[in-house]
Design an enzyme around this catalytic site. Structure first.
Site, PDB file in Angstrom:
ATOM      1  N   ASP A 127      34.960  39.271  36.172  1.00 32.93           N
ATOM      2  CA  ASP A 127      34.960  38.849  34.979  1.00 32.93           C
ATOM      3  C   ASP A 127      33.737  39.655  34.074  1.00 32.93           C
ATOM      4  OD1 ASP A 127      37.482  37.677  35.251  1.00 32.93           O
ATOM      5  OD2 ASP A 127      36.429  35.701  35.995  1.00 32.93           O
ATOM      6  N   ASP A 149      42.997  38.885  32.064  1.00 33.77           N
ATOM      7  CA  ASP A 149      43.219  37.667  31.619  1.00 33.77           C
ATOM      8  C   ASP A 149      43.810  37.542  30.071  1.00 33.77           C
ATOM      9  OD1 ASP A 149      42.294  36.634  34.139  1.00 33.77           O
ATOM     10  OD2 ASP A 149      40.083  36.534  33.320  1.00 33.77           O
TER      11      ASP A 149
END
Length: 181
Positions: A127, A149
């Site tokens: 991330d 995402d």
């Protein structure tokens, strides 16, 4: 068979490929340019609002179940694969003209497979998008996320819009058309 595929929602699969490629390339750039977990190694994009960081997510969304010993990696990988297969079947059954559900499914598949790749190769998801707000002397962080995402979230949002607003209108239009016959 190929005629059926060209008339089905599977023609939207290039959208999945684009999400997977953007996710992969962005994570590759992060790996090579932003040190993981380095408090001084982030890139501030918008002062006191948005930075590029490098963190590893062992769990699911918002690091859910990240500290549970490893079984969750297999579970979330299986869920991503199962959902992707189910959505591929849905796309195959949809007409090519069913734009919104097909684009939604393609985005979700791209995001799910992008993060699945990370789980298989690294045993965690990379991330890097970090949004935060400094207000009243406190810093409020939204959990870091990635391009995959975004694909999942935008896909789910579009599908909810379709289910709540568009599908009802399509059904009304079909009923009115049938009543006129």
């Amino acid at each position: 068979m190929s005629g059926k595929i060209l008339r089905s929602g599977l023609v939207f699969l290039p959208v999945s490929v684009v999400v997977i490629l953007l996710d992969y390339l962005s994570k590759l750039w992060i790996i090579n340019n932003v040190p993981a977990y380095d408090p001084n190694g982030f890139i501030e994009v918008i002062h006191d609002f948005f930075s590029i960081i490098h963190v590893h997510n062992q769990g699911a969304a918002f690091s859910f179940l990240a500290d549970k010993g490893g079984w969750q990696k297999i579970f979330f990988g299986a869920v991503a694969l199962g959902v992707s297969i189910y959505l591929l079947v849905c796309m195959y059954r949809n007409r090519v003209s069913d734009f919104l559900p097909n684009i939604s499914f393609a985005l979700i598949i791209g995001g799910a497979l992008g993060n699945l790749y990370d789980r298989i190769v690294y045993s965690y998801v990379i991330d890097f998008l970090d949004f935060y707000l400094e207000w009243g002397g406190k810093i409020y962080h939204y959990p870091a996320f990635n391009i995959a995402d975004c694909g999942v979230c935008v896909g789910v949002f579009l599908f909810v819009v379709y289910e709540l607003f568009v599908k009802k209108e399509d059904k009304k239009d079909g009923e009115a058309e049938n009543a006129g016959k």
